[in-house]
Design an enzyme around this catalytic site. Sequence first.
Site, PDB file in Angstrom:
ATOM      1  N   GLN A 138     -69.834  41.302  16.711  1.00 18.34           N
ATOM      2  CA  GLN A 138     -70.701  40.370  17.439  1.00 18.34           C
ATOM      3  C   GLN A 138     -71.755  41.126  18.260  1.00 18.34           C
ATOM      4  O   GLN A 138     -72.855  40.631  18.489  1.00 18.34           O
ATOM      5  CB  GLN A 138     -69.887  39.477  18.390  1.00 18.34           C
ATOM      6  CG  GLN A 138     -69.025  38.424  17.712  1.00 18.34           C
ATOM      7  CD  GLN A 138     -67.616  38.893  17.435  1.00 18.34           C
ATOM      8  OE1 GLN A 138     -67.395  40.073  17.170  1.00 18.34           O
ATOM      9  NE2 GLN A 138     -66.642  37.973  17.471  1.00 18.34           N
TER      10      GLN A 138
ATOM     11  N   ARG B  31     -59.072  27.169  16.916  1.00 22.25           N
ATOM     12  CA  ARG B  31     -58.929  28.493  17.566  1.00 22.25           C
ATOM     13  C   ARG B  31     -58.199  28.273  18.898  1.00 22.25           C
ATOM     14  O   ARG B  31     -58.524  27.340  19.625  1.00 22.25           O
ATOM     15  CB  ARG B  31     -60.302  29.135  17.811  1.00 22.25           C
ATOM     16  CG  ARG B  31     -61.082  29.458  16.543  1.00 22.25           C
ATOM     17  CD  ARG B  31     -62.361  30.235  16.827  1.00 22.25           C
ATOM     18  NE  ARG B  31     -62.058  31.622  17.201  1.00 22.25           N
ATOM     19  CZ  ARG B  31     -62.960  32.473  17.680  1.00 22.25           C
ATOM     20  NH1 ARG B  31     -64.201  32.053  17.900  1.00 22.25           N
ATOM     21  NH2 ARG B  31     -62.630  33.705  17.980  1.00 22.25           N
TER      22      ARG B  31
ATOM     23  N   ASN C 188     -60.735  38.007  26.837  1.00 21.89           N
ATOM     24  CA  ASN C 188     -62.060  38.133  26.247  1.00 21.89           C
ATOM     25  C   ASN C 188     -61.919  38.912  24.946  1.00 21.89           C
ATOM     26  O   ASN C 188     -60.839  39.384  24.588  1.00 21.89           O
ATOM     27  CB  ASN C 188     -63.031  38.821  27.215  1.00 21.89           C
ATOM     28  CG  ASN C 188     -64.481  38.668  26.789  1.00 21.89           C
ATOM     29  OD1 ASN C 188     -64.949  37.568  26.534  1.00 21.89           O
ATOM     30  ND2 ASN C 188     -65.178  39.790  26.678  1.00 21.89           N
TER      31      ASN C 188
ATOM     32  N   ASP D 166     -63.183  34.094  27.661  1.00 19.93           N
ATOM     33  CA  ASP D 166     -62.731  32.949  26.869  1.00 19.93           C
ATOM     34  C   ASP D 166     -61.682  32.124  27.589  1.00 19.93           C
ATOM     35  O   ASP D 166     -61.503  30.939  27.290  1.00 19.93           O
ATOM     36  CB  ASP D 166     -62.187  33.450  25.524  1.00 19.93           C
ATOM     37  CG  ASP D 166     -63.311  33.992  24.664  1.00 19.93           C
ATOM     38  OD1 ASP D 166     -63.676  35.167  24.844  1.00 19.93           O
ATOM     39  OD2 ASP D 166     -63.850  33.220  23.839  1.00 19.93           O
TER      40      ASP D 166
ATOM     41  N   GLY E 196     -68.125  31.618  20.516  1.00 14.52           N
ATOM     42  CA  GLY E 196     -68.384  31.805  21.953  1.00 14.52           C
ATOM     43  C   GLY E 196     -67.813  30.614  22.694  1.00 14.52           C
ATOM     44  O   GLY E 196     -68.066  29.471  22.290  1.00 14.52           O
ATOM     45  N   ALA E 197     -67.046  30.856  23.738  1.00 10.13           N
ATOM     46  CA  ALA E 197     -66.315  29.762  24.387  1.00 10.13           C
ATOM     47  C   ALA E 197     -67.151  28.509  24.671  1.00 10.13           C
ATOM     48  O   ALA E 197     -66.807  27.420  24.194  1.00 10.13           O
ATOM     49  CB  ALA E 197     -65.658  30.296  25.654  1.00 10.13           C
TER      50      ALA E 197
HETATM   51  C1  LIG Z   1     -69.819  33.117  26.456  1.00 13.30           C
HETATM   52  S1  LIG Z   1     -68.239  33.192  25.796  1.00 13.30           S
HETATM   53  C2  LIG Z   1     -68.398  34.521  24.713  1.00 13.30           C
HETATM   54  C3  LIG Z   1     -67.088  35.108  24.330  1.00 13.30           C
HETATM   55  O1  LIG Z   1     -66.615  34.529  23.097  1.00 13.30           O
HETATM   56  C4  LIG Z   1     -66.497  35.578  22.170  1.00 13.30           C
HETATM   57  O2  LIG Z   1     -65.459  35.409  21.259  1.00 13.30           O
HETATM   58  P1  LIG Z   1     -65.778  34.909  19.745  1.00 13.30           P
HETATM   59  O3  LIG Z   1     -67.012  35.640  19.294  1.00 13.30           O
HETATM   60  O4  LIG Z   1     -64.533  35.287  19.000  1.00 13.30           O
HETATM   61  O5  LIG Z   1     -65.988  33.420  19.858  1.00 13.30           O
HETATM   62  C5  LIG Z   1     -66.251  36.796  23.010  1.00 13.30           C
HETATM   63  O6  LIG Z   1     -64.945  36.838  23.515  1.00 13.30           O
HETATM   64  C6  LIG Z   1     -67.268  36.564  24.094  1.00 13.30           C
HETATM   65  O7  LIG Z   1     -67.120  37.314  25.246  1.00 13.30           O
END
Ligand SMILES: CSC[C@H]1O[C@H](OP(=O)(O)O)[C@H](O)[C@@H]1O
EC number: 5.3.1.23
Length: 350
Positions: free
Chosen positions: A195, A88, A246, A236, A46-47
């Site tokens: 997720q 990443r 995203n 993101d 998550g960003a």
């Molecule tokens: C609050 S940012 C969450 C954002 O990050 C996720 O990506 P990942 O699970 O690959 O880190 C996803 O894009 C979410 O919307």
Amino acid sequence: MLKTLEYRDGKLYIIDQTKLPTEKEIIAIETVEECFDAIKKLKVRGAPAIGIAAAYGVVLGIKDLEEDDFNSFYNELKKISKYLGSSRPTAVNLFWALDRMEKKALENKYKPVEEIKKILEEEAISIQREDEKICKKIGENGIEVLKDGYTILTHCNAGVLATSKYGTALAPIYLAKERGWNIKVFADETRPLLQGSRLTTFELMEAGIDVTLITDNMAAMVMSKGWIDVVIVGCDRVAANGDVANKIGTYGVALLAKAHNIPFYVAGPTTTIDLKTPTGKDIVIEERGREEIICGFGKQTAPSNVKVYNPAFDVTPNELIDGIITEKGIVRAPYDINLKTIFSGAGGEN
Ligand SMILES: CSC[C@H]1O[C@H](OP(=O)(O)O)[C@H](O)[C@@H]1O
């Protein structure tokens, strides 16, 4: 409420999100390599959470450095920052946090190295504390797009588990629940890493919020039944023109929302806005391993030698976005002008 990350006694403790929802395992991260690995493998994800973890990764990486002159110390810090930044490529918060740690070191270049290490530890703690306040504010601003009795569709996980607390896309939902509103959520499972089914359902159920899990290919039908009042997703990286990177599948959800006249909102801190990236076409999209698709969570579901394409994100063009909910207010079109405005501190609804 869940605590995604906790820094204490010189160690970073995180929930290993790859084990959720069946195991809630807390792991201690003690080295910069372990921090890199946790970000790369989405143990922490998550960003905002990635940015916070990387800031602590710098702290872990410098703690045993023996360089006592600033230039040698700073060169090592830059190497650690570059290494963490290679984990990443898409979430801009990672690079924002690393840049902030580097700048903090430079601001204190005339102090003894051991004092700078302490200052950087405090800076990482500040980044986490600020994120908590920012996410709470996103919730307060985001509740404007909700009404008592609403049903929200969300994609991936942009909740507590993606931040220090409250989340971004889910923050308005938590606040609505606190106010006693009757709120329901449909969560896309979000292949390939699920997720939505593993994390969003888990945290919303922990909070006692009504959530229904659907597979990604059900979103159209659910919308066509008139069950969804609004879509809120995370982000993101937001380009200067308002295009948003995203989780993969978000672009499709935005197209579906437009087709069904359902408002589509993105939620995220201003630290996810990248004015240096002109449009969504300029955003680097992370591509991940084939095993995530053909052998997700232990079961092989395709021929082992099949060709695979596994982008972890996609880009939603700004014209599909009704507003970007930030801690400074809801930014609306024209995004190229209004995103600059919130950076000039003018902030607020546009
Ligand atoms: C609050 S940012 C969450 C954002 O990050 C996720 O990506 P990942 O699970 O690959 O880190 C996803 O894009 C979410 O919307």
